[in-house]
Write a protein that holds these residues in place. Structure first.
Motif, short mmCIF file in Angstrom:
data_model
loop_
_atom_site.label_atom_id
_atom_site.label_comp_id
_atom_site.label_asym_id
_atom_site.label_seq_id
_atom_site.Cartn_x
_atom_site.Cartn_y
_atom_site.Cartn_z
N THR A 187 0.84 -1.20 0.00
CA THR A 187 0.00 0.00 0.00
C THR A 187 0.89 1.25 0.00
OG1 THR A 187 -0.10 0.44 2.38
CG2 THR A 187 -1.61 -1.24 1.52
N ALA A 188 0.25 2.41 -0.11
CA ALA A 188 0.99 3.68 -0.12
C ALA A 188 1.64 3.98 1.22
CB ALA A 188 0.04 4.81 -0.51
N VAL A 189 1.22 3.30 2.30
CA VAL A 189 1.86 3.54 3.60
C VAL A 189 2.78 2.40 4.02
CG1 VAL A 189 -0.01 5.03 4.44
CG2 VAL A 189 -0.07 2.58 4.97
N ALA A 190 2.95 1.42 3.15
CA ALA A 190 3.74 0.24 3.51
C ALA A 190 5.19 0.61 3.86
CB ALA A 190 3.70 -0.79 2.39
N ASP A 191 5.77 1.55 3.12
CA ASP A 191 7.16 1.95 3.41
C ASP A 191 7.25 2.62 4.79
OD1 ASP A 191 8.07 0.96 1.05
OD2 ASP A 191 8.21 2.90 0.01
N THR A 192 6.26 3.47 5.08
CA THR A 192 6.22 4.13 6.39
C THR A 192 6.16 3.08 7.50
OG1 THR A 192 4.96 5.92 5.40
CG2 THR A 192 4.95 5.80 7.81
N MET A 193 5.32 2.07 7.31
CA MET A 193 5.15 1.05 8.33
C MET A 193 6.39 0.16 8.45
SD MET A 193 2.47 1.97 9.66
CE MET A 193 2.39 0.70 10.93
N ALA A 194 7.02 -0.13 7.30
CA ALA A 194 8.24 -0.93 7.33
C ALA A 194 9.32 -0.19 8.12
CB ALA A 194 8.70 -1.23 5.91
N GLY A 195 9.34 1.16 7.98
CA GLY A 195 10.28 1.97 8.74
C GLY A 195 9.89 2.03 10.21
N ALA A 196 8.59 2.11 10.46
CA ALA A 196 8.09 2.25 11.83
C ALA A 196 8.48 1.05 12.69
CB ALA A 196 6.57 2.41 11.82
N LYS A 197 8.53 -0.11 12.08
CA LYS A 197 8.82 -1.28 12.92
C LYS A 197 10.28 -1.37 13.35
CE LYS A 197 8.91 -4.58 9.06
NZ LYS A 197 10.37 -4.57 8.96
N ASP A 198 11.13 -0.47 12.79
CA ASP A 198 12.50 -0.38 13.32
C ASP A 198 12.52 0.37 14.66
OD1 ASP A 198 13.39 -1.65 11.05
OD2 ASP A 198 13.86 0.22 9.98
N ASP A 199 11.60 1.34 14.81
CA ASP A 199 11.56 2.15 16.03
C ASP A 199 10.55 1.65 17.06
OD1 ASP A 199 13.49 3.99 15.21
OD2 ASP A 199 12.01 5.16 14.07
N PHE A 200 9.52 0.97 16.58
CA PHE A 200 8.44 0.54 17.48
C PHE A 200 8.16 -0.94 17.29
CE2 PHE A 200 7.42 4.74 15.53
CZ PHE A 200 7.79 5.53 16.59
N GLN A 201 7.50 -1.51 18.30
CA GLN A 201 6.97 -2.86 18.11
C GLN A 201 5.56 -2.69 17.57
OE1 GLN A 201 7.57 -3.17 22.44
NE2 GLN A 201 8.04 -5.29 21.96
N VAL A 202 5.29 -3.24 16.41
CA VAL A 202 3.97 -3.02 15.79
C VAL A 202 3.17 -4.32 15.79
CG1 VAL A 202 2.73 -2.12 13.79
CG2 VAL A 202 5.02 -1.24 14.32
N TYR A 203 1.92 -4.20 16.22
CA TYR A 203 1.02 -5.35 16.30
C TYR A 203 -0.25 -5.04 15.52
CZ TYR A 203 4.08 -6.53 20.19
OH TYR A 203 5.18 -6.82 20.95
N VAL A 204 -0.88 -6.08 15.00
CA VAL A 204 -2.14 -5.89 14.29
C VAL A 204 -3.15 -6.93 14.78
CG1 VAL A 204 -1.40 -7.30 12.30
CG2 VAL A 204 -3.22 -5.61 12.00
N MET A 205 -4.41 -6.50 14.88
CA MET A 205 -5.47 -7.36 15.42
C MET A 205 -5.92 -8.39 14.37
SD MET A 205 -7.52 -8.22 17.80
CE MET A 205 -7.30 -6.95 19.06
N GLY A 206 -5.63 -9.66 14.61
CA GLY A 206 -5.98 -10.73 13.68
C GLY A 206 -7.46 -10.80 13.33
N PRO A 207 -8.35 -10.82 14.32
CA PRO A 207 -9.78 -10.88 14.00
C PRO A 207 -10.26 -9.71 13.12
CG PRO A 207 -9.44 -11.43 16.30
CD PRO A 207 -8.10 -10.97 15.77
N ASP A 208 -9.62 -8.54 13.26
CA ASP A 208 -10.01 -7.41 12.42
C ASP A 208 -9.49 -7.57 10.99
OD1 ASP A 208 -11.57 -6.07 14.28
OD2 ASP A 208 -9.88 -4.94 15.10
N LEU A 209 -8.33 -8.22 10.82
CA LEU A 209 -7.85 -8.56 9.47
C LEU A 209 -8.82 -9.55 8.84
CD1 LEU A 209 -4.05 -9.30 10.15
CD2 LEU A 209 -4.93 -7.39 8.80
N ASP A 210 -9.14 -10.61 9.59
CA ASP A 210 -10.03 -11.66 9.08
C ASP A 210 -11.37 -11.08 8.64
OD1 ASP A 210 -7.98 -13.31 9.88
OD2 ASP A 210 -9.00 -14.04 11.68
#
Lengths: 119, 143, 100
Positions: C42-65
């Motif tokens: 996505t258009a924010v994928a690079d931002t998020m790939a960078g963000a995970k160097d500085d932060f621990q990033v989690y995503v809610m599985g049931p919301d993905l599903d």
């Protein structure tokens, strides 16, 4: 651990109440104590027992009522926000009670963690 | 079962750091108005308080709000009470509660505003300073 | 500190503000419509790939599903958790901040 929850949105329009419910349930299953769930802003609409969603959908207020009965959770609706939106004692679902906004600040003081769900 | 919960939670002798984070503009939605009520009630509990305006939340305290033609309630004068609470906390030697009223610099500048545009005195903090203040909080309430 | 974000980065600035204010090492939990930020390509994928160097990033599985997003399409290094994992994160971090 003692956890307090703030729900800022009513049922259906936003997922906030669903997320808060699932979180509360998971916290209890993990053995944590949910001190109180406080409903503010449009969140007070969660306490409206007159809501009748279609039978193939969840009933958000009933689900809170059942969770509260099962696990003795204190569900508090803010009086000022409730009166503003016509939520009164006679339409209050079981397990909910109406009280002051100070009860939210109490959560912040007494709980180890306060978690907010909104939009 | 309702009777079991008539009591209040034990809060005596506990002082925490509370932050009230405002990110939404006034009038377009009710959040600004109702979080204001939250801040006013919390003042009675004598907790350390940080009221923060960032993103569109900075518009909440803009001078010159006139809601008369919209028929809505103008709640901007009430922010003056925040400032009074802060001044009271600073002046009262028996109460060592700390108050902050903060505007995030980046949000303010992005909207072409300066501290002179606000109805109350604010501390302007950049994102790094605000991040530090945020990290000191025990409870962060938002709307 | 734990930050929760619940809005799509394509609609609102919640995630942007969160990334500006979060401290190094903080945890960020993406729930509800914010799960779209965790997807590759996505258009924010690079931002998020960078963000995970500085932060621990989690995503809610049931919301993905619920939204039909395959867990395989989540950016490497973003951890998929359930409501139980969300509770653990709240317990682990002294303060939670909801970017509403």
């Amino acid at each position: 651990m003692k956890i307090g929850i703030l729900v800022n949105e009513g049922p259906f329009n936003h997922q906030a109440s669903d997320s808060a419910y699932q979180f509360t349930k998971a916290a209890i299953e993990k053995g944590h104590q949910v001190l109180r769930v406080f409903f503010y802003y449009d969140g007070v609409n969660n306490a409206n027992k007159l809501a009748e969603p279609q039978s193939d959908d969840r009933n958000v207020s009933k689900r809170w009522t059942e969770l509260a009965k099962q696990h003795r959770i204190d569900l508090v609706v803010c009086i000022a926000a409730a009166l503003r939106r016509g939520i009164k004692e006679d339409i209050l679902a079981d397990g909910f009670r109406i009280s002051g906004l100070g009860q939210l600040i109490e959560i912040g003081i007494a709980a180890d963690r306060t978690v907010v769900f909104g939009d | 079962m309702e009777d079991e919960f008539q009591g209040t939670l034990e809060t005596e002798g506990v002082r925490k750091n509370f932050m009230f984070l405002n990110r939404k503009a006034p009038y377009g939605s009710i959040y600004a108005q109702e979080i204001q009520e939250m801040v006013l009630i919390s003042a009675a509990f004598e907790q350390n308080t940080a009221v923060v305006f960032m993103d569109d939340g900075v518009y909440q305290i803009k001078k010159g709000q006139d809601t008369s033609a919209t028929g809505m309630k103008n709640f901007s004068p009430t922010y003056g009470i925040f400032q009074m609470e802060k001044e009271d906390a600073e002046e009262d030697e028996d109460v060592d509660v700390v108050w902050h009223i903060v505007v995030e610099k980046e949000s303010m500048e992005a909207r072409g505003l300066t501290p002179e545009d606000f109805v109350i005195d604010v501390e302007v903090m950049d994102a790094a300073e605000l991040q530090k203040l945020m990290a000191e909080q025990d409870v962060i309430l938002t709307g | 500190m734990l930050h929760t974000v619940n809005k799509s980065p394509f609609e609102r600035t919640n995630l942007k503000s969160c990334l500006r204010l979060a401290g190094k090492g903080d945890a960020i939990m993406l729930i509800e419509d914010a799960v779209y930020a965790a997807v590759q390509g996505t258009a924010v994928a690079d931002t998020m790939a960078g963000a995970k160097d500085d932060f621990q990033v989690y995503v809610m599985g049931p919301d993905l599903d619920a939204r039909g997003i395959s867990r395989d399409s989540v950016i490497d290094g973003i951890n998929v958790v359930g409501y139980d994992g969300f509770v653990d994160l709240v317990v682990e971090h002294e303060t939670s901040q909801a970017w509403l």
